[in-house]
Motif scaffolding. Structure first.
Motif, PDB file in Angstrom:
ATOM      1  N   ASN A  67      44.665  27.008  58.485  1.00 36.60           N
ATOM      2  CA  ASN A  67      45.462  28.228  58.572  1.00 36.60           C
ATOM      3  C   ASN A  67      45.171  29.031  59.810  1.00 36.60           C
ATOM      4  OD1 ASN A  67      47.353  28.506  56.299  1.00 36.60           O
ATOM      5  ND2 ASN A  67      45.397  27.843  55.041  1.00 36.60           N
ATOM      6  N   GLY A  68      44.537  28.474  60.793  1.00 35.18           N
ATOM      7  CA  GLY A  68      44.341  29.068  61.996  1.00 35.18           C
ATOM      8  C   GLY A  68      42.866  29.192  62.581  1.00 35.18           C
ATOM      9  N   ALA A  69      41.983  29.281  61.325  1.00 39.79           N
ATOM     10  CA  ALA A  69      40.740  29.669  61.884  1.00 39.79           C
ATOM     11  C   ALA A  69      40.078  28.479  62.906  1.00 39.79           C
ATOM     12  CB  ALA A  69      39.602  29.759  60.645  1.00 39.79           C
ATOM     13  N   LYS A  70      38.925  29.034  63.461  1.00 44.44           N
ATOM     14  CA  LYS A  70      38.147  28.236  64.300  1.00 44.44           C
ATOM     15  C   LYS A  70      36.766  28.072  63.776  1.00 44.44           C
ATOM     16  CE  LYS A  70      40.745  28.187  68.318  1.00 44.44           C
ATOM     17  NZ  LYS A  70      41.856  28.961  68.065  1.00 44.44           N
ATOM     18  N   VAL A  71      35.999  26.818  63.644  1.00 50.49           N
ATOM     19  CA  VAL A  71      34.649  26.668  63.355  1.00 50.49           C
ATOM     20  C   VAL A  71      34.083  26.391  64.425  1.00 50.49           C
ATOM     21  CG1 VAL A  71      33.175  25.529  61.753  1.00 50.49           C
ATOM     22  CG2 VAL A  71      35.430  26.311  60.862  1.00 50.49           C
ATOM     23  N   PHE A  72      32.997  26.817  64.974  1.00 45.52           N
ATOM     24  CA  PHE A  72      32.041  26.299  65.876  1.00 45.52           C
ATOM     25  C   PHE A  72      30.974  26.044  65.584  1.00 45.52           C
ATOM     26  CE2 PHE A  72      34.457  29.763  69.224  1.00 45.52           C
ATOM     27  CZ  PHE A  72      35.154  28.753  69.336  1.00 45.52           C
ATOM     28  N   LEU A  73      30.761  24.678  65.652  1.00 47.25           N
ATOM     29  CA  LEU A  73      29.323  24.120  64.982  1.00 47.25           C
ATOM     30  C   LEU A  73      28.217  24.010  66.113  1.00 47.25           C
ATOM     31  CD1 LEU A  73      30.795  21.150  63.019  1.00 47.25           C
ATOM     32  CD2 LEU A  73      30.122  23.257  61.887  1.00 47.25           C
ATOM     33  N   ASP A  74      26.937  23.777  65.718  1.00 43.73           N
ATOM     34  CA  ASP A  74      25.964  23.888  66.560  1.00 43.73           C
ATOM     35  C   ASP A  74      25.614  25.015  67.425  1.00 43.73           C
ATOM     36  OD1 ASP A  74      24.458  21.564  66.124  1.00 43.73           O
ATOM     37  OD2 ASP A  74      26.273  19.990  66.910  1.00 43.73           O
ATOM     38  N   THR A  75      26.084  26.258  66.797  1.00 47.34           N
ATOM     39  CA  THR A  75      26.166  27.574  67.810  1.00 47.34           C
ATOM     40  C   THR A  75      25.723  28.476  66.820  1.00 47.34           C
ATOM     41  OG1 THR A  75      28.629  26.933  68.355  1.00 47.34           O
ATOM     42  CG2 THR A  75      28.024  29.211  68.608  1.00 47.34           C
ATOM     43  N   GLU A  76      24.343  28.764  67.527  1.00 46.41           N
ATOM     44  CA  GLU A  76      23.410  29.424  66.869  1.00 46.41           C
ATOM     45  C   GLU A  76      23.629  31.177  67.423  1.00 46.41           C
ATOM     46  OE1 GLU A  76      19.529  28.516  66.726  1.00 46.41           O
ATOM     47  OE2 GLU A  76      18.843  30.214  65.651  1.00 46.41           O
TER      48      GLU A  76
END
Ligand code: FAD
Length: 501
Positions: free
Chosen positions: A175-184
């Motif tokens: 639904n449009g969201a973004k997920v940035f992993l390995d991002t502290e």
């Protein structure tokens, strides 16, 4: 912007995408559900164990009621299996009528179950009822013969906490969201009393609204924005997991022993199945200094057996297949802290999310959404919101016909990788290329159950590692257990042999 890809952060993000697609989740680990949301007892509590009038009690009762609607379209199972609260001679401390055994027994039989019912009624929990001794043993033949009477709470539910969290993140993404992993997140930018965005180990990201859902680290993140003033004291909880046969043979639903008028650091625990059918025993409650302390010692395992031996005697110890611990995030007040900051406009704390955070997640997300709408998030539902998250069918969940169909569609379903849990090569490949991709062993395990059976990865571990390496075009020696530096392999044997000549 949501800091933290646990069940709380992902629930909030998914809720917001109903109104706007402009959402981003920042997660410091290599996968979502890699903090406390992967290491808990998976129970959708009713709220009976919470102090009346606290925020967590109210949100727990509300969240429990919302669960069917909450998981709709996610492709995640939720089951109300109920909880049996057993009243025993130990349910009242000795100081209460210790010297008057007849009165004590009367109180335990008549007063204690009524007190529990009354407490449930005050808190708004429906359907609780008293069950007599015979019914207790019909429901749970293996509980202590010292059981006097019981209370059945039918609203207790089970859900897979990590599958739920992954599903919420994926539903937000479609639904449009973004997920940035390995991002502290290492800093929060606040200018003129307004939040402007965050500093991360991969650069700066601007956002007019920032939600702090960083679990045990929420006090540190709040301090970065100058919006703190509370302290989280990490409290570890260890749990034992038994193989599936033990659950069905030994304990049928969730069972706990009533303990009144004693100060407790947790709800007390007991025996409870997981939605997949393994029995759990625990958890403990130990204050620790290190927020990352998920160790578990032989002594802690022994302590769990000792603690629950009375409620569930003759426990089949040899059926333990794993032990894990997770870290709770209590504040000094032992309640949830949810609200916008007075000092950094646009910054919202969602902290102190210890148990019952999983059970409360739907109500927490709704409460936070209202706060965010006051801060400027649109309040009109989007027509483009897709209510269904596409989910690849897992081989193990199918009947014979379904399995044949899957093999016809993808021949790799004909290749079983994990024998214990009947996970196929196609299941593993689908997880690796999922909407939130699984890039390490534990991430594949959370999505497919490869390695969650009796042999615990002894048979399938090397096969899963080889598939990850093949699919992600990396040397197998670079595959990790759980992201970061959790390397599985030190190197190639022939290189070591060359080195030593
Ligand atoms: C032993 C145990 C048993 C439990 N049993 C139950 C139960 O049966 N029922 C129930 O309702 N609740 C239970 N709970 C509580 C429940 O697990 C938690 O309330 C819930 O998981 C909290 O979710 P969260 O999203 O707040 O935290 P988390 O899942 O920890 O998510 C926070 C995320 O933020 C990330 N993060 C932190 N700092 C940063 C940063 N600086 N930058 C980017 N990312 C960051 C972390 O990596 C983490 O993934 C239990 C807890 C424990 C420990």
């Amino acid at each position: 912007m949501v800091i933290g890809g646990g069940v709380i952060g992902c629930s909030i993000a998914r809720e917001v995408t109903r109104y706007t697609p402009d959402v981003v989740i920042l997660e410091k680990e290599a996968d979502v559900a890699d903090g406390t949301s992967k290491a808990n007892n998976a129970e959708v509590h009713s709220g009976i164990g919470e102090k009346h009038g606290t925020l967590k009690q109210k949100l727990n009762v509300r969240g429990n009621r919302m669960y069917e609607e909450f998981v709709k379209g996610l492709g995640v199972d939720f089951k109300r299996q109920g909880l049996l609260i057993v009243i025993t001679p130990r349910s009242l401390p000795d100081r209460v009528t210790g010297r008057l055994p007849a009165l004590r027994r009367q109180l335990l039989k008549e007063l204690v179950p009524r007190l529990i019912l009354l407490s449930g009624k005050r808190k708004g929990i429906p359907g609780q009822r008293i069950v007599g001794r015979e019914e207790i043993f019909r429901m749970e033949p293996n509980v202590t013969r010292e059981a006097i009477v019981g209370v059945h709470d039918p609203t207790y539910g089970l859900v897979s906490p990590y599958k739920l969290t992954i599903a919420l993140a994926e539903h937000a993404i479609i639904n449009g969201a973004k997920v940035f992993l390995d991002t502290e997140v290492t800093g929060v930018n606040v200018e003129g009393g307004r939040v402007k965005g965050v500093v991360t180990d991969r650069g700066e990201i601007s956002a007019p609204i920032v939600v702090n859902a960083a679990g045990v680290f929420a006090d540190d993140v709040a301090d970065m924005a100058g919006a703190g003033g509370f302290k989280i004291h990490p409290r570890k909880g260890a749990t034992l997991i038994f193989d599936k046969e033990t659950t069905t043979e030994y304990v049928r639903g969730s069972v706990a022993e009533a303990k009144l008028f004693v100060k407790k650091k947790s709800k007390g625990g007991g025996g409870m199945p997981t939605i997949e059918g393994n029995l759990q025993l625990g958890p403990t409650a130990i204050e620790v200094d290190d927020k990352n302390d998920t160790s578990i010692s032989a002594g802690e395992i022994e302590e769990i057996f000792e603690r629950f031996h009375y409620l569930l005697p003759d426990f089949p110890r040899r059926s333990v297949i794993a032990a894990f611990s997770g870290v709770r995030a209590p504040t000094t007040d032992e309640d949830f802290i949810i609200g916008p900051s007075d000092t950094a406009h646009g910054f919202v704390n969602v902290a102190g999310m210890q148990s019952p955070g999983l059970a409360s997640a739907p109500a927490v997300a709704q409460m936070v959404l209202e706060i965010l709408q006051d801060l400027g998030v649109p309040s009109e539902p989007r027509p483009g919101f897709d209510p269904v998250r596409p989910t690849p069918a897992l081989f193990a969940d199918q009947d014979r016909k379904g399995r044949e169909r899957l093999i016809k569609e993808d021949r790799r379903h004909g290749h079983v990788i994990c024998r214990c849990e009947q996970v196929t090569e196609a299941d593993v490949v689908n997880a690796i290329h999922g909407i939130v991709p699984a890039t390490n062993m534990d991430a594949v395990k959370r999505r497919t159950r490869a390695g969650m059976g009796r042999c615990h990865g002894g048979f399938c571990g090397n096969r899963v590692a080889a598939i990850i390496a093949r699919e992600l075009w990396m040397p197998v020696t670079a595959v990790t257990k759980d992201g970061g530096g959790s390397r599985l392999f030190a190197g190639e044997t022939k290189h070591f042999l060359e080195e030593i000549g």
